[in-house]
Write a protein that holds these residues in place. Structure first.
Motif, mmCIF file in Angstrom:
data_model
loop_
_atom_site.group_PDB
_atom_site.id
_atom_site.type_symbol
_atom_site.label_atom_id
_atom_site.label_comp_id
_atom_site.label_asym_id
_atom_site.label_seq_id
_atom_site.Cartn_x
_atom_site.Cartn_y
_atom_site.Cartn_z
ATOM 1 N N SER A 80 12.166 -2.054 21.709
ATOM 2 C CA SER A 80 10.712 -1.895 21.835
ATOM 3 C C SER A 80 10.029 -1.723 20.483
ATOM 4 O O SER A 80 8.824 -1.958 20.352
ATOM 5 C CB SER A 80 10.391 -0.689 22.718
ATOM 6 O OG SER A 80 10.722 0.532 22.066
ATOM 7 N N LEU A 81 10.796 -1.310 19.464
ATOM 8 C CA LEU A 81 10.194 -1.037 18.157
ATOM 9 C C LEU A 81 9.592 -2.289 17.526
ATOM 10 O O LEU A 81 8.648 -2.193 16.729
ATOM 11 C CB LEU A 81 11.241 -0.430 17.220
ATOM 12 C CG LEU A 81 11.786 0.944 17.634
ATOM 13 C CD1 LEU A 81 12.839 1.413 16.639
ATOM 14 C CD2 LEU A 81 10.656 1.959 17.746
ATOM 15 N N ALA A 82 10.106 -3.451 17.887
ATOM 16 C CA ALA A 82 9.554 -4.692 17.327
ATOM 17 C C ALA A 82 8.101 -4.878 17.758
ATOM 18 O O ALA A 82 7.241 -5.269 16.954
ATOM 19 C CB ALA A 82 10.403 -5.884 17.779
ATOM 20 N N ILE A 83 7.819 -4.581 19.018
ATOM 21 C CA ILE A 83 6.440 -4.711 19.517
ATOM 22 C C ILE A 83 5.562 -3.623 18.925
ATOM 23 O O ILE A 83 4.413 -3.877 18.530
ATOM 24 C CB ILE A 83 6.421 -4.655 21.058
ATOM 25 C CG1 ILE A 83 7.307 -5.753 21.639
ATOM 26 C CG2 ILE A 83 4.988 -4.804 21.577
ATOM 27 C CD1 ILE A 83 7.475 -5.676 23.134
ATOM 28 N N VAL A 84 6.096 -2.407 18.855
ATOM 29 C CA VAL A 84 5.331 -1.298 18.281
ATOM 30 C C VAL A 84 4.932 -1.618 16.843
ATOM 31 O O VAL A 84 3.812 -1.318 16.406
ATOM 32 C CB VAL A 84 6.153 0.001 18.340
ATOM 33 C CG1 VAL A 84 5.438 1.130 17.592
ATOM 34 C CG2 VAL A 84 6.409 0.403 19.791
ATOM 35 N N ALA A 85 5.822 -2.258 16.105
ATOM 36 C CA ALA A 85 5.575 -2.545 14.684
ATOM 37 C C ALA A 85 4.451 -3.542 14.474
ATOM 38 O O ALA A 85 3.708 -3.453 13.491
ATOM 39 C CB ALA A 85 6.857 -3.049 14.030
ATOM 40 N N VAL A 130 -0.876 -6.821 23.687
ATOM 41 C CA VAL A 130 0.280 -6.397 22.887
ATOM 42 C C VAL A 130 0.514 -4.894 23.080
ATOM 43 O O VAL A 130 1.657 -4.441 23.177
ATOM 44 C CB VAL A 130 0.078 -6.739 21.408
ATOM 45 C CG1 VAL A 130 1.301 -6.348 20.586
ATOM 46 C CG2 VAL A 130 -0.223 -8.231 21.237
ATOM 47 N N LEU A 131 -0.576 -4.129 23.152
ATOM 48 C CA LEU A 131 -0.439 -2.708 23.460
ATOM 49 C C LEU A 131 0.260 -2.524 24.796
ATOM 50 O O LEU A 131 1.129 -1.654 24.948
ATOM 51 C CB LEU A 131 -1.816 -2.036 23.489
ATOM 52 C CG LEU A 131 -1.808 -0.551 23.872
ATOM 53 C CD1 LEU A 131 -1.144 0.271 22.770
ATOM 54 C CD2 LEU A 131 -3.221 -0.055 24.142
ATOM 55 N N GLY A 132 -0.116 -3.356 25.777
ATOM 56 C CA GLY A 132 0.514 -3.273 27.087
ATOM 57 C C GLY A 132 1.998 -3.548 27.034
ATOM 58 O O GLY A 132 2.789 -2.878 27.706
ATOM 59 N N LEU A 133 2.402 -4.530 26.235
ATOM 60 C CA LEU A 133 3.825 -4.829 26.096
ATOM 61 C C LEU A 133 4.597 -3.620 25.567
ATOM 62 O O LEU A 133 5.735 -3.363 25.977
ATOM 63 C CB LEU A 133 4.024 -6.017 25.157
ATOM 64 C CG LEU A 133 3.484 -7.371 25.622
ATOM 65 C CD1 LEU A 133 3.695 -8.418 24.529
ATOM 66 C CD2 LEU A 133 4.144 -7.818 26.925
ATOM 67 N N ALA A 134 3.972 -2.877 24.651
ATOM 68 C CA ALA A 134 4.631 -1.698 24.075
ATOM 69 C C ALA A 134 4.544 -0.490 24.998
ATOM 70 O O ALA A 134 5.537 0.194 25.255
ATOM 71 C CB ALA A 134 3.996 -1.374 22.724
#
Length: 314
Positions: free
Chosen positions: A144-149, A164-168
């Motif tokens: 999940s860190l890839a999306i958060v980044a 993108v926020l939703g994906l994280a």
């Protein structure tokens, strides 16, 4: 600019961070958004939804309490780390927006270096929490860190940073399931997708507060993109949320209480959509915050369903 001890515009009033926490800690607690608990509640909800679904599917008498506690602690820590990272990246933009210029970084209460060290400390504690789960869930959480980044940069390049926020923010919908089964199955993907749609909807409502400032500084958002059709767009997002979560409940064989929770969740989402037209910034913030209770209604239904079967045979 508000004083350093003044509550930020979207923070809870008279919160202990602003009134009783040691002054030296207050900027860091605000970086972690401790005085704005709605964020970690929203991060937590998909975890608890998935934990409830997994308990029903596995025939357990209730969602795993240890898992639910770990998700709670992890949500607080990782939401804090994510917000700190976001504030480091956005500190110059935040200085140009009325609602955010009083945050610790743009107001000069904390240096970028100190904020980065604080972020790492929160992330390391979050990793310790993650290590309590099975190996599959550990690697899934790390992924999940890839999306958060990439999220903090999305408002500069896309009209839909909320997606993108939703994906994280919805990743817990996968973790809550994998923590029980050590794998991912269709109900997990469905509740994850439902949470993504829910996030786009509620964060669009949140973004309604900043439309004028966002136009001035060039920040993109779904609220700007949808414009006069914001109500219809949010209704579509919430409709997708209900469709996807409903199929997930059906696939696991949800019973009476699961569907009662689902119905209460649906009524709350409909109420939010009804309030959108003409909503001022304070009203938009109240609607956004109410999603804590919307999410808890569904979580409660999914948790009570296996309990009712074990106790009452319902």
């Amino acid at each position: 600019m508000p004083g350093h001890d003044a509550p930020l515009p979207d923070a809870l009033t008279d919160h202990w961070v602003d009134t009783r926490a040691p002054r030296a800690t207050r900027p860091f607690l605000k970086l972690a958004r401790i005085e704005r608990p709605i964020g970690w509640w929203l991060l937590l909800m998909p975890c608890w939804w998935a934990a409830g679904l997994a308990a029903i599917a596995a025939g357990q008498p209730y969602p795993n309490p240890w898992h639910c506690l770990l998700f709670f602690v992890g949500a607080v820590l990782m939401r804090g780390a994510g917000c700190t990272f976001n504030d480091i990246i956005d500190r110059k933009l935040d200085a140009e927006v009325a609602r955010t210029r009083g945050r610790p970084l743009p107001s000069g209460q904390v240096t970028a270096k100190a904020a980065a060290l604080f972020m790492v400390a929160q992330a390391l504690l979050g990793f310790v929490v993650l290590l309590q789960f099975n190996r599959f869930t550990i690697w899934l959480g790390i992924a999940s860190l890839a999306i958060v980044a990439i999220y903090p940069f999305m408002k500069r390049v896309t009209n839909m940073p909320q997606f993108v926020l939703g994906l994280a923010f919805s990743w817990g919908g996968l973790l809550g399931w994998s923590a029980v089964f050590g794998r991912l199955d269709p109900p997990a993907f469905l509740i994850y997708a439902a949470a993504v749609a829910w996030t786009v909807g509620y964060d669009t409502i949140y973004a309604m507060q900043d439309i004028e400032d966002d136009v001035i500084v060039g920040i993109k958002s779904s609220a700007r993109y949808f414009g006069n059709h914001t109500r219809e767009a949010v209704a579509l997002c919430f409709g997708l949320t209900l469709m996807l979560s409903g199929v997930a409940i059906w696939l696991v064989g949800g019973g009476l209480f699961a569907w009662l929770g689902f119905a209460a969740f649906a009524v709350h989402l409909a109420w939010q959509v009804k309030r959108i037209p003409g909503a001022t910034s304070p009203v938009a913030l109240r609607i956004f915050r109410s999603n804590q209770y919307a999410g808890l209604l569904l979580a409660a239904g999914l948790a009570l369903d296996p309990i009712s079967r074990a106790v009452l045979g319902v």
